[in-house]
Design an enzyme around this catalytic site. Structure first.
Site, PDB file in Angstrom:
ATOM      1  N   PRO A 180      -9.106 -23.612   5.149  1.00 14.33           N
ATOM      2  CA  PRO A 180      -8.769 -22.194   5.037  1.00 14.33           C
ATOM      3  C   PRO A 180      -9.908 -21.300   5.537  1.00 14.33           C
ATOM      4  O   PRO A 180     -11.088 -21.615   5.331  1.00 14.33           O
ATOM      5  CB  PRO A 180      -8.521 -21.992   3.540  1.00 14.33           C
ATOM      6  CG  PRO A 180      -9.141 -23.151   2.865  1.00 14.33           C
ATOM      7  CD  PRO A 180      -9.174 -24.281   3.848  1.00 14.33           C
TER       8      PRO A 180
ATOM      9  N   GLY B 218     -15.227 -20.085   2.131  1.00 18.54           N
ATOM     10  CA  GLY B 218     -16.443 -20.782   1.691  1.00 18.54           C
ATOM     11  C   GLY B 218     -16.448 -22.264   1.992  1.00 18.54           C
ATOM     12  O   GLY B 218     -17.308 -22.993   1.521  1.00 18.54           O
TER      13      GLY B 218
ATOM     14  N   ASP C 288     -24.414 -25.273   6.774  1.00 18.93           N
ATOM     15  CA  ASP C 288     -23.002 -25.548   7.086  1.00 18.93           C
ATOM     16  C   ASP C 288     -22.868 -26.414   8.338  1.00 18.93           C
ATOM     17  O   ASP C 288     -22.197 -27.454   8.318  1.00 18.93           O
ATOM     18  CB  ASP C 288     -22.235 -24.232   7.290  1.00 18.93           C
ATOM     19  CG  ASP C 288     -21.965 -23.514   5.982  1.00 18.93           C
ATOM     20  OD1 ASP C 288     -22.572 -23.891   4.958  1.00 18.93           O
ATOM     21  OD2 ASP C 288     -21.162 -22.564   5.980  1.00 18.93           O
TER      22      ASP C 288
END
Ligand code: MEV
Length: 312
Positions: free
Chosen positions: A98, A102, A149
């Protein structure tokens, strides 16, 4: 030339989001069950490189897209790195991760695109290069990314991460189970990171103390994970959530999801990623996966995923 598909996982931060931007350690794990896939096929001569973001109904012509377009930027980064011209090709992208939640959706897409494009050009990029190329695009998503990330997504293994340092591999002694619950409220990391920075500038001593404690939590969490003391992670996750609330990135709905998970039998829970919406994670004993999932749905989660963090 046959079609080529490459994929990349989503990620969750176990502890240390936000403080990691300020140089403190953090831990993140890949979510291998939630992926972005990029499929590339040759196109007629003169077509240039087109990227079709199928989920967003968007097509990007790499040659003419704005420099800040993240999909064009990763493609251009790969071509510049390989010193190769733009091929005539169509790259179709689908993602289960999504957006603005996050879970690393932007990085996931960058890594999948980089690998597919390089493979189409007959090249294989090493993981460090893929991570570095995705990091450049992270800077478009938000100005001051820590690099955690792109690292966890490109390496697809748990990482203990300190900004500016190579990722430290560490051992997952005993597998453990996480539930990831989406609040359904989108939140751009760039906004929460910028808001935290403003508060840090206004009140440095207090915020440095919060960040230092978050870093200590990441260190303690790593020790417990390496020792297989999974239940010992629970109070650390809970405290990390309280600190994230203190720095202003939680929301009542995230606090409710965290409480609902704990009341239904999760050992510990916290928001994950930038906050201000997005997802929470809950550390669950295997016997409680179903009850905690139901409780999270009941408390308003729009989606709940289960992921096992495997031994390495
Ligand atoms: C986003 O997944 C994690 C943050 O710490 C930002 C960053 O590390 O760049 C909020």
């Amino acid at each position: 030339m046959p079609d080529i598909t490459r994929s990349a996982p989503g990620k969750v931060i176990l502890c240390g989001e936000h403080s990691v931007v300020y140089g403190y350690p953090a831990i993140a794990v890949p979510v291998s069950g939630l992926r972005a896939r990029a499929t590339i096929s040759a196109a007629p001569s003169g077509s240039g490189l087109r990227i079709v973001a199928a989920d967003l109904n968007e097509t990007v012509q790499v040659k003419t897209a704005l420099p800040t377009h993240p999909l064009a930027a990763i493609a251009r980064g790969v071509l510049a790195h390989l010193a190769l011209p733009e091929p005539d090709a169509t790259l179709t992208l689908r993602s289960e991760v999504p957006i603005a939640a996050g879970l690393g959706s932007g990085t996931t897409v960058s890594v999948a695109v980089a690998r597919a494009l390089a493979a189409h050009l007959g090249q294989e990029l090493d993981t460090e290069t893929v991570s570095a190329l995705a990091y450049e695009v992270e800077k478009i998503h938000h100005g001051t990314p820590s690099g955690i990330d792109n690292t966890v997504v490109a390496y697809e293994r748990p990482v203990y991460f300190v900004k500016g340092q190579p990722p430290t591999p560490f051992t997952i002694h005993t597998p453990f189970h996480l539930l990831i619950a989406n609040s359904g409220i989108p939140s751009a990391t760039r906004h929460t990171v910028a808001a935290v920075r403003q508060r840090w500038e206004a009140n440095r001593a207090t915020y440095e103390a919060y960040f230092k404690r978050m870093g200590d939590i990441a260190d303690a969490a790593r020790e417990h994970i390496e020792a297989g003391q999974i239940k010992h992670l629970a109070p650390l996750l809970d405290e990390n959530h309280a600190l994230l609330r203190d720095i202003g990135v939680s929301l009542p709905v995230l606090d409710q999801l965290v409480s609902a998970a704990r009341e239904a039998g999760a050992w510990g829970a916290k928001l994950t990623g930038g906050g201000g919406g997005g997802n929470v994670i809950a550390l669950v004993p295997p016997a409680h996966i179903e009850t905690v999932t139901a409780a999270l749905r009941q408390a308003g989660a729009t989606q709940v995923w289960h992921t096992e963090v495997e031994s390495h």
